[in-house]
Design a protein around this motif. Structure first.
Motif, PDB file in Angstrom:
ATOM      1  N   ASN A  30      -5.828   1.877  -5.267  1.00 23.11           N
ATOM      2  CA  ASN A  30      -6.791   2.123  -6.344  1.00 23.11           C
ATOM      3  C   ASN A  30      -8.076   2.662  -5.722  1.00 23.11           C
ATOM      4  O   ASN A  30      -8.345   2.446  -4.551  1.00 23.11           O
ATOM      5  CB  ASN A  30      -7.145   0.820  -7.064  1.00 23.11           C
ATOM      6  CG  ASN A  30      -5.963   0.243  -7.825  1.00 23.11           C
ATOM      7  OD1 ASN A  30      -4.946   0.898  -7.978  1.00 23.11           O
ATOM      8  ND2 ASN A  30      -6.116  -0.982  -8.292  1.00 23.11           N
ATOM      9  N   LEU A 112       6.133   2.171  -2.338  1.00 26.89           N
ATOM     10  CA  LEU A 112       4.996   2.646  -3.123  1.00 26.89           C
ATOM     11  C   LEU A 112       5.241   2.200  -4.558  1.00 26.89           C
ATOM     12  O   LEU A 112       6.295   2.493  -5.133  1.00 26.89           O
ATOM     13  CB  LEU A 112       4.955   4.175  -3.024  1.00 26.89           C
ATOM     14  CG  LEU A 112       3.758   4.907  -3.574  1.00 26.89           C
ATOM     15  CD1 LEU A 112       2.463   4.420  -2.937  1.00 26.89           C
ATOM     16  CD2 LEU A 112       3.940   6.413  -3.301  1.00 26.89           C
ATOM     17  N   ARG A 113       4.262   1.472  -5.088  1.00 28.64           N
ATOM     18  CA  ARG A 113       4.490   0.878  -6.408  1.00 28.64           C
ATOM     19  C   ARG A 113       3.466   1.401  -7.414  1.00 28.64           C
ATOM     20  O   ARG A 113       2.264   1.434  -7.138  1.00 28.64           O
ATOM     21  CB  ARG A 113       4.359  -0.641  -6.298  1.00 28.64           C
ATOM     22  CG  ARG A 113       4.557  -1.369  -7.601  1.00 28.64           C
ATOM     23  CD  ARG A 113       4.419  -2.866  -7.392  1.00 28.64           C
ATOM     24  NE  ARG A 113       4.489  -3.546  -8.667  1.00 28.64           N
ATOM     25  CZ  ARG A 113       5.608  -4.046  -9.180  1.00 28.64           C
ATOM     26  NH1 ARG A 113       6.735  -3.963  -8.519  1.00 28.64           N
ATOM     27  NH2 ARG A 113       5.596  -4.641 -10.356  1.00 28.64           N
ATOM     28  N   PHE A 114       3.962   1.792  -8.585  1.00 28.55           N
ATOM     29  CA  PHE A 114       3.103   2.208  -9.698  1.00 28.55           C
ATOM     30  C   PHE A 114       3.332   1.224 -10.835  1.00 28.55           C
ATOM     31  O   PHE A 114       4.452   1.102 -11.325  1.00 28.55           O
ATOM     32  CB  PHE A 114       3.466   3.619 -10.156  1.00 28.55           C
ATOM     33  CG  PHE A 114       3.190   4.676  -9.120  1.00 28.55           C
ATOM     34  CD1 PHE A 114       1.968   5.335  -9.097  1.00 28.55           C
ATOM     35  CD2 PHE A 114       4.137   4.999  -8.153  1.00 28.55           C
ATOM     36  CE1 PHE A 114       1.696   6.309  -8.147  1.00 28.55           C
ATOM     37  CE2 PHE A 114       3.877   5.964  -7.197  1.00 28.55           C
ATOM     38  CZ  PHE A 114       2.647   6.622  -7.184  1.00 28.55           C
ATOM     39  N   VAL A 117       2.049   4.421 -15.487  1.00 24.92           N
ATOM     40  CA  VAL A 117       1.599   5.817 -15.484  1.00 24.92           C
ATOM     41  C   VAL A 117       2.099   6.448 -16.778  1.00 24.92           C
ATOM     42  O   VAL A 117       3.282   6.368 -17.088  1.00 24.92           O
ATOM     43  CB  VAL A 117       2.184   6.592 -14.277  1.00 24.92           C
ATOM     44  CG1 VAL A 117       1.681   8.031 -14.290  1.00 24.92           C
ATOM     45  CG2 VAL A 117       1.829   5.924 -12.952  1.00 24.92           C
ATOM     46  N   VAL A 123       6.010  12.304  -7.566  1.00 18.91           N
ATOM     47  CA  VAL A 123       5.221  11.851  -6.416  1.00 18.91           C
ATOM     48  C   VAL A 123       5.623  12.627  -5.159  1.00 18.91           C
ATOM     49  O   VAL A 123       6.813  12.864  -4.924  1.00 18.91           O
ATOM     50  CB  VAL A 123       5.475  10.346  -6.162  1.00 18.91           C
ATOM     51  CG1 VAL A 123       4.624   9.830  -5.016  1.00 18.91           C
ATOM     52  CG2 VAL A 123       5.209   9.536  -7.425  1.00 18.91           C
ATOM     53  N   VAL A 157       0.199  12.755  -6.854  1.00 20.88           N
ATOM     54  CA  VAL A 157       0.927  12.296  -8.041  1.00 20.88           C
ATOM     55  C   VAL A 157       0.614  13.253  -9.180  1.00 20.88           C
ATOM     56  O   VAL A 157      -0.555  13.425  -9.558  1.00 20.88           O
ATOM     57  CB  VAL A 157       0.518  10.859  -8.444  1.00 20.88           C
ATOM     58  CG1 VAL A 157       1.360  10.378  -9.612  1.00 20.88           C
ATOM     59  CG2 VAL A 157       0.653   9.908  -7.266  1.00 20.88           C
ATOM     60  N   ILE A 179      -2.802   7.620 -14.639  1.00 18.76           N
ATOM     61  CA  ILE A 179      -2.340   6.502 -13.804  1.00 18.76           C
ATOM     62  C   ILE A 179      -3.248   5.346 -14.203  1.00 18.76           C
ATOM     63  O   ILE A 179      -4.362   5.237 -13.721  1.00 18.76           O
ATOM     64  CB  ILE A 179      -2.512   6.806 -12.305  1.00 18.76           C
ATOM     65  CG1 ILE A 179      -1.828   8.133 -11.937  1.00 18.76           C
ATOM     66  CG2 ILE A 179      -1.968   5.660 -11.454  1.00 18.76           C
ATOM     67  CD1 ILE A 179      -2.039   8.541 -10.472  1.00 18.76           C
ATOM     68  N   ASP A 182      -2.314  -0.302 -11.537  1.00 15.53           N
ATOM     69  CA  ASP A 182      -2.475  -0.275 -10.087  1.00 15.53           C
ATOM     70  C   ASP A 182      -1.458   0.620  -9.378  1.00 15.53           C
ATOM     71  O   ASP A 182      -0.311   0.748  -9.803  1.00 15.53           O
ATOM     72  CB  ASP A 182      -2.310  -1.694  -9.527  1.00 15.53           C
ATOM     73  CG  ASP A 182      -3.431  -2.603  -9.993  1.00 15.53           C
ATOM     74  OD1 ASP A 182      -4.448  -2.080 -10.475  1.00 15.53           O
ATOM     75  OD2 ASP A 182      -3.279  -3.838  -9.866  1.00 15.53           O
ATOM     76  N   VAL A 183      -1.925   1.169  -8.268  1.00 11.04           N
ATOM     77  CA  VAL A 183      -1.035   1.842  -7.316  1.00 11.04           C
ATOM     78  C   VAL A 183      -1.162   1.076  -6.009  1.00 11.04           C
ATOM     79  O   VAL A 183      -2.275   0.812  -5.546  1.00 11.04           O
ATOM     80  CB  VAL A 183      -1.450   3.310  -7.097  1.00 11.04           C
ATOM     81  CG1 VAL A 183      -0.446   4.006  -6.182  1.00 11.04           C
ATOM     82  CG2 VAL A 183      -1.587   4.047  -8.418  1.00 11.04           C
TER      83      VAL A 183
END
Ligand code: GAL
Length: 933
Positions: A30, A112-114, A117, A123, A157, A179, A182-183
């Motif tokens: 973030n 890698l977690r989204f 979105v 990505v 992204v 988005i 959280d990323v």
């Protein structure tokens, strides 16, 4: 087909798993990212050096002052042509870019977690494509290990506002791309916990933990408080665990046990809540007791952040729910930020967790036939959404029902989702409102059913769903019923909550429901000249929109609880004092009343003359009890009214009731010489002042600024019949020494129907009295929003009154109102609804003082009825003409309305209109007021 217009649920993603607190290392991504907005989807990949900066998480339309577009609000309709799976070429596409330094975690896998979105994204890591994510409010994980390098890495992204997935995300809310959750970069240790699910059940005082764990064995489960510590060497050893005697989890007593599940490289922290959910016939049970839902539908909405999560904001909202006796949430219409569920576990709320799925717009135009629910091309994406919903949140004790989605047609894809869910989690029932035949879900559900429909549902079955085969009707009838949406809280309202509660309690099959909805979705914005206001549909220049239909919460956009919320809190209060003082009934599901403090208070003419604590022997959950009242609580004054108020408090008010012990009205009108200092205009017969208080009037008023509910009910008739533009003709003025009588005819242009009004003023001891007689002619064919008179004063700042309060109330929303003495500034008497409308009526006024200079008493009629009042800086006509509060003209006047009757509220904005007993039909009225300056 492009990846954003195909039917797939995404590509290259990792299987869904639980959202947990883990000891494994994480790096939040973030923060400020580079951002570039394209007007279409197929843009080149550019060098981001020159791009703007945008915070992540965010919705780009809420940044950049319009440079990145604006929010769009539609309810049912798609904001583009229905042409699935295609979307318009004009498809705002936001490229988000950042770099990060790879932490030296000494770890072998990176994920890698989204967390959210909207709506479809692709990505790239270090210029190499990673995968595609869809499902805006669901988590997506990619394994990026092989693409990362020591030192600095790049992350791009690309987010498309519109995609095939949009067709499945037609929830009634703002369209807010970006988005927005959280990323995170997650370090995954080699000896990790891949996934964990601990089902904690409760039977006869004992707990059983049924674990499902995958990862690197040996794995140890410990619950220190229960002295539980067990190590499994291999998956085959994992088995249900009896943990002995435990305290159960419930919304009222959210008892949690800290628990860890640890492998050699990772330890995961969970909180166990022991409870067993079960359906028995038409009863929905938790821990073998029926649950009644006193619920709300909760969207993720914040006036500045949109759907971006703010922990404090969410916590405050949930606490506010608890303080208003709300015990349940339906997460309309998608899984919220995962932390919301942690809060629900901790604070205690039953949760119906809903999947991110709605295709309502397919119903909008009858020429649309290819509804996704039945179309196999969508099947994989439907199933994928449900799997991700269940897998992410499966550990939460607060979740007691899974919901497949909202307002999709029924169809085989929905059935497949239900089937998968039943198999995966037999411990929670499945809900879907549109499965009218109960073909594949476990509860019967409806939205906005009328009271009479509910009675049918509860007894002979739901006739109104029509076309049910006999066996379907039987099946449906044998399911618990839940009202997944009711009490549409748009603007001033909803009405009839108490009527609904009475019906829920009358029939065992009914399990209460969820108010639509918790909070207005207004977005804080500014007019061209900088005046702040809360925007709704149309305020951002949308081509198609649904106006203020997005402002239908019990909490205003700025967080102010509405009177509707106070009403709901009173209607669903867990302690119900009986008709006979000294009796009570508990609505608690699982706790007794030991923690509740009981008090009594006695008031003579609104002045407190006694109070004390009450000793109430703890009443078990769901049972009734009796208690002693001290004799002084029941004393009666020699004159005036005596009221006894009983109150139950457990942190906040959990029950309250007033009993009128005596009523001996103290106003007696003794005729006297003169007109009590009142001065009249001899030409019109209108009052000009009393003593040195300037006050003009009266003027008959039948109109109120339509509420959102009025507008969608008979409100248009009021305009058709000209109630907002009445003309007043003096027919006769009779001036005597100690009285003046003015006869008037009041009617609207083009109409013959009229109201004959007589204002009869006469001198009384220390004042002047006014008797109003209003008689309608024949030919009236619509309700009257009000029957009252209006006075005009140059200015008033403060009102003190003896009557009902503290908040506004109407005949079908009056449970929260109490009789007493109250003081308020004129402005605080009225609610600032985002679309101005009727507000501030307080019925059954005894006496009102304006700035301590003018006093107005009412005289009860033979039934004890008295008029109510409201004070406003604007006329109803001005209020009705304003779409937003800032559009109201500046005013140096105050209007006093004394209404002998007001129409009820109903909830016709989406649901039933005002019930007949609360409707104000034209009738003759007489009421008397006493003025003293
Ligand atoms: C329902 C719908 C909600 C909301 C409500 C009206 O039909 O499920 O999302 O649109 O009506 O405000």
């Amino acid at each position: 087909m492009t990846y954003y217009e195909d039917f797939s649920p995404g590509s290259n993603r990792l299987p869904p798993r639980s959202w947990v607190r883990s000891s494994a290392p994480v790096l939040s991504l973030n923060g400020d990212w580079k951002f570039k907005l394209w007007p279409h989807a197929d843009a080149p990949l550019e060098d981001p050096a020159e791009w703007d900066t945008l915070p992540v998480p965010s919705h780009w339309v809420l940044h950049g002052d319009g440079r990145y577009g604006r929010p769009i609000y539609t309810n049912i309709k798609y904001p583009f042509p229905v042409d699935p799976p295609y979307v318009p070429d004009e498809n705002p596409t936001g490229d988000h870019f950042r770099t990060f330094t790879l932490p030296d975690w000494g770890i072998d896998r990176f994920v890698l977690r989204f967390d959210g979105v909207e709506s479809t994204f692709k990505v790239w890591v270090n210029g190499t494509e990673v995968g595609v994510g869809k499902g805006s409010r669901l988590a997506t994980e990619f394994d990026v290990t092989d693409l990362l390098a020591p030192g600095e890495n790049t992350l791009l992204v690309r987010v498309h506002q519109w995609s095939a997935a949009t067709y499945l995300e037609d929830q009634d809310q703002w369209w807010l791309p970006g988005i927005f959750r959280d990323v995170t970069l997650l370090g995954r240790p080699s000896k990790r916990i891949d996934d964990v699910w601990l089902q904690a059940s409760f039977t006869d005082g004992h707990g059983v933990v049924t674990p499902e764990v995958s990862g690197s064995f040996p794995i140890t489960l410990s619950v220190p408080e229960l002295d539980v510590s067990v190590t499994w060497q291999s998956p085959s050893e994992v088995a249900p665990l009896e943990v002995g005697s435990v305290e159960p989890w419930s919304a009222e007593s959210p008892r949690l046990y800290d628990c860890s599940v640890a492998s050699a490289g990772e330890s995961v922290h969970l909180r166990l809540g022991f409870r067993t959910v079960r359906i028995d016939g038409d009863q929905f049970l938790v821990n073998e007791r029926k649950v009644m839902f006193y619920g709300v539908n909760r969207h993720e909405t914040h006036p500045v952040l949109g759907r971006v999560f703010d922990l404090d904001h969410a916590r405050r909202d949930l606490l506010l729910m608890k303080q208003h006796n709300i015990n349940a949430i339906r997460t309309s219409h998608y899984p919220p930020d995962p932390r919301v569920l942690e809060l629900c576990d901790e604070l205690g709320l039953w949760v119906m967790l809903e999947c991110d799925l709605e295709t309502h717009g397919f119903e909008f135009d009858p020429s649309i036939t290819d509804n996704p629910s039945e179309d196999v091309r969508w099947r994989e994406q439907f199933l994928d959404r449900m799997e991700r919903t269940v897998e992410r949140d499966k550990n939460h004790p607060s979740i007691v029902i899974w919901s497949l989605g909202n307002e999709c047609a029924t169809g085989r894809n929905m059935a497949a989702m239900a089937q998968w869910t039943h198999e995966r989690d037999p411990g929670r029932p499945v809900h879907f409102e549109r499965d009218h035949a109960s073909a594949y879900t476990d509860m019967h559900s409806r939205m906005y059913a009328t009271l009479s429909e509910l009675a049918v549902i509860a007894t002979t079955g739901n006739a109104s769903e029509g076309n049910l085969r006999p066996e379907e009707a039987v099946r449906q009838r044998n399911r618990p019923f839940v009202h997944c949406e009711y009490g549409h809280a748009m603007g001033n309202g909803p009405g009839s909550l108490a009527d609904y509660q009475a019906v829920y309690e009358q029939y065992p099959r009914l399990h209460g429901g969820f108010i639509w909805e918790w909070r207005d979705h207004g977005i804080l914005t500014k007019t061209a000249d900088g005046t702040p206001f809360y925007a709704y549909g149309g305020d951002f220049g949308e081509v198609v929109h649904d106006g203020n239909f997005v402002m239908d919460g019990m909490v205003l956009p700025d967080g102010t609880p509405s009177p509707g919320l106070a009403e709901y809190a009173a209607v669903i209060a867990p302690i119900v004092f009986g008709d006979e003082p000294g009796t009570l009934r508990s609505r608690y599901h699982s706790i007794d009343t030991a923690a509740v403090q009981f008090t009594w208070r006695r008031e003579d003419d609104g002045v407190e003359v006694g109070r004390g604590e009450l000793e109430v022997f703890p009443v078990p959950a769901g049972e009734s009890g009796r208690f002693e009242l001290p004799p002084e609580a029941l004393d009666v004054a020699a004159s005036g009214e005596t009221w006894l108020t009983l109150e139950a408090v457990s942190g906040h008010v959990v029950g309250s009731r007033q009993y009128q012990l005596s009523s001996r009205p103290s106003v007696s009108l003794v005729r006297a010489k003169g007109l009590g200092g009142a001065v009249f205009d001899p030409r019109t017969g209108s009052l000009l002042r009393i003593g040195n208080v300037e006050i003009t009037g009266p003027r008959l008023e039948l109109y109120r600024a339509p509420t959102d509910n009025d507008i969608r009910a008979g409100g248009w008739m009021w305009h058709e019949r000209g109630l907002d533009r009445l003309e007043h003709r003096v027919r006769d003025i009779l001036i005597g020494d100690d009285s003046i009588t003015v006869s008037m005819r009041v009617a609207a242009a083009t109409a013959a129907r009229c109201v004959e009004v007589t204002y009869h003023w006469f001198g009384v001891e220390d004042g002047v009295a006014l008797r109003v007689d209003a008689v309608p002619s024949q030919g009236w064919d619509c309700t009257w929003p009000r029957l009252g008179v209006r006075f005009e004063l140059p200015s008033v700042e403060e009102a003190s009154w003896f009557g009902t309060g503290p908040l506004e109330s109407y005949s079908d929303s009056s449970t929260a109102a109490q009789v007493g003495r109250f003081t308020s500034s004129v402005d605080d008497l009225n609610v600032v609804y985002s679309k101005p409308q009727e507000t501030g009526h307080r019925p059954q006024l005894r006496s009102l003082e304006l700035d301590g200079r003018l006093r107005i008493d009412t005289v009860p009629d033979r039934t004890g009825h008295r008029p109510g009042f409201s004070l406003s800086r604007h006329t109803p006509q001005q209020i009705a003409a304003a779409a937003h509060p800032y559009e109201l003209p500046s005013s140096d006047r105050v209007y006093l309305f004394v209404d002998n009757a007001q129409h009820g509220l109903g909830s016709a904005a989406c649901g039933p209109d005002v019930l007949p007993q609360h409707a104000n039909w034209p009738a003759a009225h007489t009421f008397t007021l006493l003025f003293r300056a």
